[in-house]
Design a protein around this motif. Sequence first.
Motif, mmCIF file in Angstrom:
data_model
loop_
_atom_site.group_PDB
_atom_site.id
_atom_site.type_symbol
_atom_site.label_atom_id
_atom_site.label_comp_id
_atom_site.label_asym_id
_atom_site.label_seq_id
_atom_site.Cartn_x
_atom_site.Cartn_y
_atom_site.Cartn_z
ATOM 1 N N HIS A 45 -9.362 -9.899 -8.389
ATOM 2 C CA HIS A 45 -8.728 -9.482 -7.137
ATOM 3 C C HIS A 45 -9.140 -8.056 -6.796
ATOM 4 C CE1 HIS A 45 -6.254 -12.840 -8.409
ATOM 5 N NE2 HIS A 45 -5.749 -12.900 -7.193
ATOM 6 N N PHE A 46 -8.875 -7.637 -5.574
ATOM 7 C CA PHE A 46 -9.095 -6.250 -5.173
ATOM 8 C C PHE A 46 -8.097 -5.884 -4.093
ATOM 9 C CE2 PHE A 46 -11.727 -8.791 -2.448
ATOM 10 C CZ PHE A 46 -11.745 -8.166 -1.220
ATOM 11 N N ASN A 53 0.314 1.456 8.981
ATOM 12 C CA ASN A 53 0.978 2.041 7.807
ATOM 13 C C ASN A 53 0.116 1.967 6.552
ATOM 14 O OD1 ASN A 53 3.322 2.592 9.292
ATOM 15 N ND2 ASN A 53 4.038 0.498 8.987
ATOM 16 N N LEU A 54 -1.082 1.396 6.671
ATOM 17 C CA LEU A 54 -1.995 1.216 5.537
ATOM 18 C C LEU A 54 -1.301 0.524 4.366
ATOM 19 C CD1 LEU A 54 -3.940 4.599 5.653
ATOM 20 C CD2 LEU A 54 -4.666 2.375 6.531
ATOM 21 N N THR A 55 -0.656 -0.586 4.664
ATOM 22 C CA THR A 55 0.012 -1.385 3.649
ATOM 23 C C THR A 55 -1.044 -1.972 2.713
ATOM 24 O OG1 THR A 55 1.752 -1.929 5.212
ATOM 25 C CG2 THR A 55 1.559 -3.337 3.262
ATOM 26 N N ARG A 56 -0.798 -1.861 1.436
ATOM 27 C CA ARG A 56 -1.753 -2.325 0.421
ATOM 28 C C ARG A 56 -1.522 -3.800 0.122
ATOM 29 N NH1 ARG A 56 -1.886 -1.412 -5.635
ATOM 30 N NH2 ARG A 56 -4.081 -1.156 -6.168
ATOM 31 N N PHE A 57 -2.592 -4.569 0.184
ATOM 32 C CA PHE A 57 -2.559 -5.986 -0.150
ATOM 33 C C PHE A 57 -3.557 -6.235 -1.273
ATOM 34 C CE2 PHE A 57 -1.027 -5.962 4.174
ATOM 35 C CZ PHE A 57 -0.075 -6.968 4.210
ATOM 36 N N PHE A 82 -17.622 2.310 4.928
ATOM 37 C CA PHE A 82 -17.160 2.072 3.563
ATOM 38 C C PHE A 82 -17.278 3.321 2.700
ATOM 39 C CE2 PHE A 82 -16.168 -2.150 4.138
ATOM 40 C CZ PHE A 82 -17.204 -2.895 4.671
ATOM 41 N N ASP A 83 -17.710 4.422 3.279
ATOM 42 C CA ASP A 83 -17.930 5.635 2.508
ATOM 43 C C ASP A 83 -16.771 6.616 2.723
ATOM 44 O OD1 ASP A 83 -19.170 7.447 0.844
ATOM 45 O OD2 ASP A 83 -20.380 8.306 2.453
ATOM 46 N N HIS A 84 -15.616 6.299 2.155
ATOM 47 C CA HIS A 84 -14.461 7.189 2.221
ATOM 48 C C HIS A 84 -13.580 6.944 1.004
ATOM 49 C CE1 HIS A 84 -11.906 3.880 3.715
ATOM 50 N NE2 HIS A 84 -12.953 3.544 4.428
ATOM 51 N N ASP A 85 -12.622 7.831 0.764
ATOM 52 C CA ASP A 85 -11.809 7.780 -0.453
ATOM 53 C C ASP A 85 -10.705 6.721 -0.440
ATOM 54 O OD1 ASP A 85 -13.248 9.849 -1.515
ATOM 55 O OD2 ASP A 85 -11.862 11.399 -0.839
ATOM 56 N N MET A 86 -10.368 6.196 0.699
ATOM 57 C CA MET A 86 -9.186 5.354 0.831
ATOM 58 C C MET A 86 -9.357 3.949 0.267
ATOM 59 S SD MET A 86 -6.160 5.201 1.737
ATOM 60 C CE MET A 86 -4.968 3.940 1.961
ATOM 61 N N GLY A 87 -10.514 3.460 0.062
ATOM 62 C CA GLY A 87 -10.685 2.064 -0.297
ATOM 63 C C GLY A 87 -10.954 1.272 0.978
ATOM 64 N N ILE A 88 -10.914 -0.015 0.901
ATOM 65 C CA ILE A 88 -11.237 -0.843 2.058
ATOM 66 C C ILE A 88 -10.038 -0.868 3.002
ATOM 67 C CG2 ILE A 88 -11.886 -3.143 2.838
ATOM 68 C CD1 ILE A 88 -13.130 -3.520 0.032
ATOM 69 N N ASP A 93 -3.509 -5.910 12.488
ATOM 70 C CA ASP A 93 -2.056 -5.869 12.400
ATOM 71 C C ASP A 93 -1.622 -6.564 11.108
ATOM 72 O OD1 ASP A 93 0.648 -5.533 13.837
ATOM 73 O OD2 ASP A 93 0.606 -7.667 13.283
ATOM 74 N N GLU A 94 -0.623 -6.027 10.432
ATOM 75 C CA GLU A 94 -0.164 -6.595 9.162
ATOM 76 C C GLU A 94 0.268 -8.051 9.291
ATOM 77 O OE1 GLU A 94 2.666 -4.182 6.946
ATOM 78 O OE2 GLU A 94 1.806 -2.406 7.906
ATOM 79 N N PHE A 95 0.988 -8.380 10.365
ATOM 80 C CA PHE A 95 1.454 -9.754 10.563
ATOM 81 C C PHE A 95 0.267 -10.701 10.706
ATOM 82 C CE2 PHE A 95 2.647 -13.283 13.325
ATOM 83 C CZ PHE A 95 3.688 -13.832 12.593
ATOM 84 N N VAL A 96 -0.725 -10.288 11.472
ATOM 85 C CA VAL A 96 -1.923 -11.112 11.676
ATOM 86 C C VAL A 96 -2.668 -11.269 10.344
ATOM 87 C CG1 VAL A 96 -4.166 -11.229 12.844
ATOM 88 C CG2 VAL A 96 -2.134 -10.471 14.097
ATOM 89 N N PHE A 97 -2.778 -10.176 9.580
ATOM 90 C CA PHE A 97 -3.458 -10.233 8.292
ATOM 91 C C PHE A 97 -2.748 -11.197 7.347
ATOM 92 C CE2 PHE A 97 -4.413 -8.774 3.980
ATOM 93 C CZ PHE A 97 -5.799 -8.768 4.021
ATOM 94 N N ARG A 98 -1.424 -11.106 7.291
ATOM 95 C CA ARG A 98 -0.658 -12.028 6.426
ATOM 96 C C ARG A 98 -0.886 -13.482 6.830
ATOM 97 N NH1 ARG A 98 3.451 -9.422 3.340
ATOM 98 N NH2 ARG A 98 3.879 -7.327 4.122
#
Length: 107
Positions: A45-46, A53-57, A82-88, A93-98
Amino acid sequence: MAIRKSNKLSHAAILKQILKSCSSLGMKQGYDDEYHLPIDVPKGHFAVYVGENLTRFIVPISFLTLPEFQSLLRQAEEEFGFDHDMGITIPCDEFVFRSLTNSMLRY
């Protein structure tokens, strides 16, 4: 007429950058000292960050082969790179992603 070479990275290059980005996060707190892997992310997983809110999934690596997730990664590359410290970071929208990831889990 000149032929322009696309600035877009190949699919394989994008996946390599993603995996490199995921493994390079191992130097931060909350990571296993020996293997430099996040303690709370199971093998296979990753983590991605979604929404304002940059919710982590935590998502399975198998998502990398799905066209729907690849589309999200292309959008992430265009908006954030992709070249930054935050990760992917996924610009969605969180609801759409879920909803999308729930449908991908059924594959």
